[in-house]
Design a protein around this motif. Structure first.
Motif: not given
Length: 299
Positions: A183-203
């Protein structure tokens, strides 16, 4: 040897200058070492806190969260690898936070993480809209129960507790639920929005030492996986900082050795006549030299 040690005790004034200079150099070394440790800790805490055998990025990301994008399909592939026990998503957005009571331009630099597997020292995933805050943010006036407003969209995040040593790139960590991060990413960095289930990294947690290699092989090279230590070293700027400070520290140690060498060279010239008397009394050159070395080591 005994004469040299007695001279240290009975005439300490001879060695005060060298001792003071070396003390100042030692303090400088401690300061440089502490500064390096502080910089590295503030840049890598969030990665070091991960309890995992592998941290996975996109193959083009160069170990950078900003450049990485991982789709849910890759998660299924990773979970099917032999030796993998758990896979958790990890997202990040770096923003300025408005702190109640501070000026409108007095922002706290925060790194908001959305996580599924709690790192070391971080409790369970908090409810949506809430986050665990790194204790370094207390210096910016952040308090328990306070609501921070993140980014230009002023997304509200309530602080429900404090954790330690989880900063990233010098910014205090905020640890929230994945939906809060999205929610915060989409509101402040709309160009970096990811689809549902997507992440930047996996642990990834598991019981195989070569898990990073297994993951990259299973995904056909579309991922770039590291151990925790490898991920820390791969953070942009970390190795450069370490290399620069280590060179400075090495040169400072060399200067300390030169100071000792010059000081005792001058001291030796001043005491040539004394050494002549000692030689006349039967002292060996090796004995005199051993006394000089003992004094140098003591100083």
């Amino acid at each position: 040897m005994k004469i040299a040690l007695k001279e240290l005790v009975r005439q300490p004034g001879r060695f005060v200058t060298a001792t003071v200079i070396l003390t100042l150099i030692s303090l400088l070394l401690m300061f440089l070492g502490g500064l390096l440790d502080g910089l590295i800790a503030a840049s890598t805490g969030a990665i070091r806190a991960q309890e995992a055998e592998a941290i996975v990025y996109d193959d083009t990301a160069q170990a950078s969260f900003v450049r990485s994008r991982l789709e849910p399909e890759l998660r299924e592939t990773i979970e099917a690898i032999d030796g993998v026990d758990e896979v958790g998503g990890l997202g990040l957005v770096q923003l300025g936070a408005r702190v109640p009571g501070n000026g409108p331009r007095d922002l706290a630099n925060v790194a908001l993480f959305g996580f599924e597997l709690p790192p070391d020292g971080v409790p369970e995933v908090p409810p949506p809209g809430q986050a665990w805050a790194d204790e370094v943010l207390e210096a910016d006036g952040v308090e328990l129960g306070m609501t921070l407003l993140l980014g230009p969209a002023r997304s509200p995040i309530e602080v429900v507790g404090f954790v330690s040593d989880t900063s990233f790139n010098g910014q205090g960590g905020l640890w929230a639920a994945p939906e809060t991060w999205r929610e915060v990413l989409g509101a402040n960095r709309p160009d970096a929005r990811l689809g549902d289930g997507g992440f930047l990294s996996y642990v990834v947690r598991g019981d195989a030492d070569d898990l990073p290699d297994r993951i990259d092989a299973a995904t056909g090279g579309t991922t770039d996986s590291y151990t925790v230590d490898g991920a820390v070293d791969a953070i942009p700027g970390v190795q450069e900082q370490q290399s620069t400070f280590n060179q400075i520290i090495g040169v400072t140690i060399l200067i300390a050795l030169v100071v000792i060498g010059l000081f005792f060279a001058l001291l030796t010239v001043e005491r040539v006549s004394l050494y002549g008397v000692l030689k006349a009394l039967g002292a060996r050159s090796t004995t005199i030299f051993a006394g000089l070395v003992a004094q140098a080591v003591a100083v």
